[in-house]
Design a protein around this motif. Structure first.
Motif, mmCIF file in Angstrom:
data_model
loop_
_atom_site.group_PDB
_atom_site.id
_atom_site.type_symbol
_atom_site.label_atom_id
_atom_site.label_comp_id
_atom_site.label_asym_id
_atom_site.label_seq_id
_atom_site.Cartn_x
_atom_site.Cartn_y
_atom_site.Cartn_z
ATOM 1 N N GLN A 61 -18.768 -3.733 -66.052
ATOM 2 C CA GLN A 61 -19.651 -3.933 -67.198
ATOM 3 C C GLN A 61 -19.380 -2.895 -68.281
ATOM 4 N N ASP A 127 -28.385 -3.912 -68.119
ATOM 5 C CA ASP A 127 -27.527 -4.513 -67.102
ATOM 6 C C ASP A 127 -27.257 -5.988 -67.397
ATOM 7 N N LYS A 129 -26.887 -8.336 -65.324
ATOM 8 C CA LYS A 129 -27.570 -9.257 -64.400
ATOM 9 C C LYS A 129 -29.083 -9.278 -64.604
ATOM 10 N N ASP A 130 -29.708 -8.085 -64.702
ATOM 11 C CA ASP A 130 -31.178 -8.085 -64.770
ATOM 12 C C ASP A 130 -31.735 -7.490 -66.064
#
Ligand SMILES: [Cu+2]
Length: 146
Positions: A61, A127, A129-130
């Protein structure tokens, strides 16, 4: 109010390099900090004085390196408590420099002068993802500069 709403933006035009242009040599770094999902690896401990840090992102990332000086007597635990409390009141840290928005596989440099004390290496990037800041995922590290 966001600074961009107050006019803190500027148009930038990127053009192709002219024929015969030579890339500038890379700066000479004395410390390398490698960013990953979700950690910092420092090639040699940061010491008091001026350093040119090579910042590399080996993670999957986008990451950043934010160097923050902890207020006297404060620790990473105080930072976590301040965040958990909704970031109200005086923060236990003060940003002193860093490198923002480094994409996967890229690198860059930052020159910084540090005085003895306790610091955080921190990443506030949300992030993928979340959406939570990376420091929530453990990407915050307390270091002592001597
Ligand atoms: Cu990060």
């Amino acid at each position: 109010m966001l600074h961009v709403a107050k006019g803190m933006s500027h148009r930038l035009v990127v053009t192709t390099a002219s024929a015969g242009a030579v890339a500038a040599p890379e700066p000479k770094a004395d410390v390398t900090i490698t960013l990953a999902d979700y950690s910092f690896t420092t090639s040699t401990p940061l010491t008091a004085g001026t350093h040119t840090i090579r910042v590399e992102n080996s993670g999957a990332q986008l990451h950043e390196l934010t160097i923050e000086r902890l207020a006297p007597g404060k620790t990473v635990a105080d930072f976590r408590q301040w965040v958990a409390g909704g970031m109200r009141g005086m923060p236990p840290v003060e940003p002193v420099g860093g490198f923002a928005g480094l994409d996967t596989g890229r690198h860059g440099w930052v020159t910084i002068t540090l005085t003895p004390g306790n610091y955080l290496l921190n990443c506030y990037v949300p992030d993928a993802k979340d959406g939570k800041p990376h420091f929530v995922h453990g990407m915050v590290e307390q270091i002592t500069v001597r």
